[in-house]
Design an enzyme around this catalytic site. Structure first.
Site, short mmCIF file in Angstrom:
data_model
loop_
_atom_site.label_atom_id
_atom_site.label_comp_id
_atom_site.label_asym_id
_atom_site.label_seq_id
_atom_site.Cartn_x
_atom_site.Cartn_y
_atom_site.Cartn_z
N TYR A 99 -6.99 -0.60 -5.58
CA TYR A 99 -6.19 -1.71 -5.73
C TYR A 99 -6.37 -2.15 -7.18
CZ TYR A 99 -4.85 -2.75 -1.14
OH TYR A 99 -4.52 -2.72 0.36
N ASN A 120 5.94 -6.10 -1.42
CA ASN A 120 6.86 -5.00 -1.33
C ASN A 120 8.06 -5.54 -0.45
OD1 ASN A 120 7.65 -2.99 -1.71
ND2 ASN A 120 6.00 -1.98 -1.36
N CYS A 128 3.99 0.95 -1.09
CA CYS A 128 2.45 0.00 -1.06
C CYS A 128 1.53 0.95 -0.68
CB CYS A 128 2.77 -1.31 -0.80
SG CYS A 128 3.20 -1.32 0.30
N HIS A 129 1.62 1.29 0.37
CA HIS A 129 0.91 2.40 1.50
C HIS A 129 -0.29 3.27 0.48
CE1 HIS A 129 4.01 5.63 1.55
NE2 HIS A 129 3.27 6.40 1.57
N GLU A 154 1.23 12.52 5.06
CA GLU A 154 1.34 12.81 3.54
C GLU A 154 0.71 14.20 2.90
OE1 GLU A 154 1.25 9.32 0.75
OE2 GLU A 154 3.86 8.97 1.74
#
Length: 167
Positions: A99, A120, A128-129, A154
């Site tokens: 952030y 979002n 946004c994750h 991911e």
């Protein structure tokens, strides 16, 4: 509308042919906490295609950059939120930013970035994750367990990831 694929439910709102809001894939007991509507029994092919792509995003089987080329979407958010989401769109698959990193780029506070991310409307499509706190996962509207799951998928898929042709 809510579309079911196997045991997952994906909420989506379209304006014309453009996606303006979606949920991540959720279980039946979770979906109605995030989206009102009925489960569509025979969705249009285009809507089913979008739901299938969102499911692939959830399991990290396709990169969001490729998805943004495949899906027609429109961001209907305040200007500051759009600036934050534009930065988030550039975070690479399997990577994260804090952030604070985003706040520095926009000359604002990490809290303001977090509030923008909470707005979002296209989670997974705009990842946004991938935004985390300095020393923790931070927050996620769908719960930290889901954020952790997506990030782990991911990272696992990043090493040998081959972008599957989708449609």
């Amino acid at each position: 509308m809510i579309i079911q694929i196997e045991e997952y439910f994906i909420g989506m709102i379209f304006k014309g042919n453009q996606l303006v809001r979606n949920t991540i894939p959720l279980r039946r007991e979770e979906i109605f906490n995030f989206m009102d509507g009925e489960v569509v029994s025979n969705p249009e092919d285009e809507h089913l295609k979008v739901a299938e792509i969102i499911l692939k995003l959830y399991f990290a089987e396709i990169d969001d950059k490729k998805v943004r080329e495949l899906i027609s979407y429109k961001l209907e958010v305040p200007e500051f939120t759009k600036k934050v989401l534009d930065i988030v769109k550039d975070i690479e698959f399997g990577k994260t930013l804090t952030y604070g990193d985003i706040a520095k780029k926009l000359n604002t506070s990490p809290r303001a970035v977090g509030m923008a991310l909470k707005r979002n409307p296209l989670p997974l499509i705009i990842p946004c994750h991938r935004v985390v706190a300095k020393n923790s996962l931070g927050g996620y509207s769908y719960g930290l367990d889901k954020k952790k799951f997506i990030l782990e998928r991911e990272r696992l898929n990043m090493v040998s990831f081959k972008f599957n042709k989708v449609y």
